[in-house]
Design a protein around this motif. Structure first.
Motif, short mmCIF file in Angstrom:
data_model
loop_
_atom_site.label_atom_id
_atom_site.label_comp_id
_atom_site.label_asym_id
_atom_site.label_seq_id
_atom_site.Cartn_x
_atom_site.Cartn_y
_atom_site.Cartn_z
N TYR A 606 0.83 -1.21 0.00
CA TYR A 606 0.00 0.00 0.00
C TYR A 606 0.86 1.26 0.00
O TYR A 606 0.54 2.23 -0.69
N ALA A 607 1.97 1.23 0.74
CA ALA A 607 2.88 2.37 0.71
C ALA A 607 3.40 2.61 -0.70
O ALA A 607 3.59 3.76 -1.13
N ALA A 608 3.60 1.53 -1.46
CA ALA A 608 4.14 1.64 -2.81
C ALA A 608 3.14 2.23 -3.81
O ALA A 608 3.51 2.51 -4.96
N THR A 609 1.88 2.42 -3.40
CA THR A 609 0.91 3.08 -4.28
C THR A 609 0.97 4.60 -4.13
O THR A 609 0.16 5.31 -4.74
N ASP A 621 14.79 7.89 -9.42
CA ASP A 621 15.84 6.90 -9.64
C ASP A 621 15.39 5.53 -9.13
O ASP A 621 16.20 4.71 -8.68
N ARG A 622 14.07 5.28 -9.21
CA ARG A 622 13.52 4.05 -8.67
C ARG A 622 14.10 2.81 -9.36
O ARG A 622 14.39 1.80 -8.71
N VAL A 623 14.26 2.88 -10.68
CA VAL A 623 14.79 1.73 -11.40
C VAL A 623 16.21 1.41 -10.94
O VAL A 623 16.56 0.25 -10.67
N GLN A 624 17.04 2.45 -10.85
CA GLN A 624 18.43 2.23 -10.45
C GLN A 624 18.52 1.67 -9.04
O GLN A 624 19.32 0.76 -8.76
N VAL A 625 17.71 2.22 -8.12
CA VAL A 625 17.73 1.73 -6.74
C VAL A 625 17.25 0.28 -6.69
O VAL A 625 17.86 -0.57 -6.02
N LEU A 648 11.02 -1.98 -2.10
CA LEU A 648 10.08 -0.87 -2.06
C LEU A 648 10.12 -0.07 -3.35
O LEU A 648 9.07 0.27 -3.92
N HIS A 649 11.33 0.23 -3.86
CA HIS A 649 11.44 1.03 -5.08
C HIS A 649 10.95 0.26 -6.31
O HIS A 649 10.36 0.86 -7.22
N ASP A 662 7.57 -2.75 -16.05
CA ASP A 662 8.90 -3.09 -16.55
C ASP A 662 9.21 -4.52 -16.14
O ASP A 662 9.15 -4.86 -14.96
N PRO A 663 9.57 -5.41 -17.10
CA PRO A 663 9.86 -6.81 -16.74
C PRO A 663 10.95 -6.95 -15.69
O PRO A 663 10.87 -7.82 -14.82
N ASP A 664 11.99 -6.09 -15.78
CA ASP A 664 13.07 -6.17 -14.80
C ASP A 664 12.57 -5.82 -13.40
O ASP A 664 13.01 -6.41 -12.40
N MET A 665 11.64 -4.84 -13.33
CA MET A 665 11.10 -4.46 -12.03
C MET A 665 10.22 -5.56 -11.46
O MET A 665 10.25 -5.84 -10.26
N CYS A 666 9.43 -6.22 -12.31
CA CYS A 666 8.59 -7.32 -11.84
C CYS A 666 9.45 -8.45 -11.30
O CYS A 666 9.15 -9.05 -10.25
N LYS A 667 10.54 -8.75 -12.01
CA LYS A 667 11.45 -9.80 -11.55
C LYS A 667 12.12 -9.41 -10.24
O LYS A 667 12.31 -10.25 -9.34
N ALA A 668 12.47 -8.12 -10.12
CA ALA A 668 13.13 -7.66 -8.90
C ALA A 668 12.23 -7.84 -7.69
O ALA A 668 12.70 -8.16 -6.59
N VAL A 669 10.92 -7.61 -7.86
CA VAL A 669 9.98 -7.80 -6.75
C VAL A 669 10.06 -9.24 -6.24
O VAL A 669 10.16 -9.49 -5.03
N GLY A 670 10.04 -10.21 -7.15
CA GLY A 670 10.12 -11.61 -6.74
C GLY A 670 11.46 -11.96 -6.13
O GLY A 670 11.53 -12.69 -5.12
#
Length: 709
Positions: A606-609, A621-625, A648-649, A662-670
């Motif tokens: 919820y914080a991430a929304t 710089d969310r992607v880089q973090v 979180l980012h 972003d596929p890389d961001m989805c993978k990073a979550v997992g």
């Protein structure tokens, strides 16, 4: 081949090219006949939908296509009573009407030039009910302007509107001066020319009903002297009870109308019957045998009381078991919101259902049985693609731009059209546009796109400005606290309640519970939040972005654990990701209760929304973090904190509703959840399940599932 004016309306073909041609007997965009679906009894088609869904655009398209091909009248109903009776707007749009009588008058002005019989019964009735209070020059001029327009439309006279208006005002005033207020009113004879010298001091009392009745009698007498009225008088006489014998039925009609209540309703029923009688009488055996198309009337915004009253009168007349006049008038009307609540017998059809048949059949004697309601649905992604085709070759557009527009707008036609035009305009100027740039575009006149859209969707500037600030609040309770903090004054009630009432009035939402968002429509809320972000940098009175979110964070923090997720969200919205990471990491490392895992994940997602801060106050710089490129900045943190920071980012980036994940961001979550799972003594099962399900949910833009929630 006839091509309709304006831009095409995508997704509306079942209504435009199937249903209406079958009702009129004329193909939509070519000069050819088509088989009629209904004969002898037609439904009133009521097109429903929310702001910007394209209700008015549908009527405008029908008007452009069928004008000059059949008798046509196009009228927009407005809520406010206007003293002056307006002519067609200068911008070429439909004329407006604010009473059922004005609607009928505008229909006469639109239809009469094309009909064989020019309303010989209705027009005298409209004159009779258009009196004014003696001495009220504004009412007199408005009524006489109506007289002039009716006479010109029906070719009963020549000249121009202003000259005729003045002539009628002078003639009626002259008759009133020649008689006293106590003379008999309503007898079928010419008023006496004799006058009492003792009444020279203007004996009329504007508050006395007899004054207005005298005006009615003078108007009727003037009309009967200039034009044949005997047939109309005989027609109306049959609609009055026996006790009215010996009185001029036109004068009596006007008196009943001015009396109000049940009397006015009976008078309006007579006017509607006269309208339909005159339309039916225009089509003799020869016209019916030749299948001449019946008139098409288009009524916009009939959710206003005058429009609803007009449709009720029409439906009541058509529901009569033995209605005398079998007209086949084609009526297409629009209504903001859904169908009327009392239309239980109406037939409801969706757009795809209309391709082959309307599916309408009158069942029962209820007036609403004559109604066919059709809700306009949002555009699909395939409907949006043609709107992103430039007029001239330009640089290739982002491959997922249509999907992004659809995700952002939900297929809202008005917003979609404006955004797509802004995309093409920016691209033509050499600017590359990606999904995350949509809300930062400008319209053709240079204004920010969110400013232009909100002006269209929320016309009241005061409420729009108020909602821009209050939309940042989590729920109605927080919004009221914020309104009090910002000292937003309401005219007669609490500001948040006033804003909620306005949204309900504009059909954006129903009654909002205290624990629900003040603005429930996701598109409207997204536009308001972005506008708050855009304008907050210029605020210097405690209404800037940081101050608002600081107040809301404190408001929710006071609620304890139940407000923790909201407090974290407002902390992140203010750009303080470090504080959010520290709180989440601390709870991760200190909480041992297995049941707390669900609460922790809920706070995280919820914080991430949180909406991103203004660009001038924050660097994205969310992607880089998320990918660990900035881990060096956080060398002093524990690895768990660095992992939570990356997680979180990544979630913050994929949670933007209108951006393609972003596929890389989805993978990073997992990956980050999988890293945390075995490092907690009691949460590993819940975190492991999230590590498997959340990346897929992010890719498909679905809610993140939480085990046990």
């Amino acid at each position: 081949m006839r091509v309709s004016e304006g831009s095409p309306l995508y997704g509306r073909d079942p209504l435009l090219r199937s249903l209406v041609p079958r009702l009129t007997g004329l193909a939509f965009d070519e000069r050819s006949r088509t088989a009629r679906e209904h004969q002898g009894d037609l439904p009133v088609v009521l097109v429903t939908g929310y702001h910007g869904i394209g209700r008015s655009a549908v009527l405008a398209e029908l008007a452009a296509c069928y004008r000059d091909r059949l008798p046509l009248a196009h009228v927009r109903v407005v809520a406010t009573e206007t003293a002056a009776f307006p002519s067609a707007p200068a911008d070429g749009g439909p004329p407006t009407a604010s009473t059922p009588v004005e609607i009928l008058a505008e229909l006469v002005c639109g239809l009469a030039p094309s009909l064989r019989r020019r309303f010989p019964v209705l027009v005298p009735g409209l004159f009779a009910v258009s009196g004014w209070h003696h001495g009220n020059a504004e009412q007199r001029d408005a009524a006489c302007l109506r007289f002039a327009r009716l006479l010109l439309a029906c070719r009963l006279t020549g000249g121009d509107e202003n000259t005729l208006r003045h002539a009628w005002a002078t003639a009626v005033e002259g008759r009133l001066e020649a008689v006293g207020p106590n003379d008999a009113i309503g007898a079928e004879s010419e008023p006496s020319d004799a006058s009492d010298p003792s009444d020279a001091s203007d004996p009329w009392d504007a508050s006395d009903p007899s004054g207005r009745d005298a005006v009615t009698a003078a108007v009727v007498a003037e009309y009967a002297e200039r034009y044949p009225a005997a047939a109309a008088q005989e027609w109306y006489r049959r609609r009055f009870p026996r006790g009215a014998e010996g009185q001029d039925p036109l004068v009596l009609l006007g008196q009943w109308f001015q009396q109000g209540g049940d009397y006015r309703h009976a008078a309006e029923q007579s006017l509607m019957a006269a309208f339909l009688h005159d339309v039916a009488a225009s089509y003799g055996k020869l016209q019916r045998w030749n299948r001449e198309p019946w008139p098409l009337i288009l009524l916009d915004d009939t959710h206003h009381p005058p429009g609803q009253n007009f449709l009720d009168l029409l439906l009541e007349h058509r529901a009569m078991p033995e209605r005398p006049d079998r007209e086949e008038l084609v009526v297409v009307a629009t209504r903001l919101g859904g169908p009327p609540e009392d239309a239980s017998a109406a037939v409801h059809r969706n757009l795809p259902d209309l391709v082959k048949s309307s599916g309408w059949e009158r069942k029962g004697l209820s007036p609403s049985a004559g109604l066919l309601t059709v809700p306009l649905t949002p555009l699909s992604r395939d409907d949006i693609l043609p709107l992103l085709v430039p007029d001239r070759p330009a640089r290739p557009l982002h491959p997922y731009l249509a999907s992004a527009v659809h995700s952002l707008t939900g297929g809202h036609p008005a917003v979609t059209t404006v955004l797509c035009a802004a995309v093409l305009d920016a691209t033509a100027k050499g600017t590359s546009v990606g999904p995350r740039d949509l809300l930062h575009l400008h319209v053709e006149d240079g204004r920010p796109v969110t400013e232009a859209l909100l002006e269209q969707l929320l016309p009241d500037r005061r409420q729009r400005d108020r909602l821009t600030l209050l939309s940042l609040a989590r729920d109605s309770t927080a919004a009221e606290a914020l309104a009090d903090h910002l000292r937003l004054q309401g005219p007669d009630q609490l500001p948040a309640n006033s804003a909620t009432d306005y949204l309900e009035e504009q059909q954006w939402q129903r009654l909002t519970p205290p624990d629900e968002p003040l603005v429930t429509d996701p598109l409207l809320r997204t536009l308001l939040v972005h506008e708050a972000r855009r304008t907050s940098r210029a605020a210097d009175d405690g209404r800037d972005w940081q101050d608002i979110h600081r107040f809301l964070r404190m408001h929710h923090a006071q609620r304890g654990e139940s407000g923790e997720a909201d407090a974290l969200r407002h902390t992140l919205a203010a750009g303080n990701a470090e504080a959010v990471v520290a709180m989440l990491a601390e709870e991760f490392q200190s909480e041992q209760d297995e049941q707390a895992a669900g609460h922790w994940l809920l706070c995280l997602q919820y914080a991430a929304t949180a909406p991103t801060p203004p660009a001038g106050e924050w660097t994205d710089d969310r992607v880089q973090v998320a990918l660990g490129a900035h881990d060096g900045r956080y060398a002093g943190l524990h690895e768990i904190e660095r992992c939570v920071n990356r997680l979180l980012h990544a979630l913050w980036h994929v949670s933007e509703p209108h951006a393609e994940p972003d596929p890389d961001m989805c993978k990073a979550v997992g990956d980050e959840l999988a890293y945390l799972s075995p490092r907690h003594p009691s949460w590993h099962a819940v975190l492991g399940q999230a590590a498997r399900s959340w990346p897929a949910a992010a890719r498909k833009k679905r809610p993140f599932p939480i085990t046990g929630q």
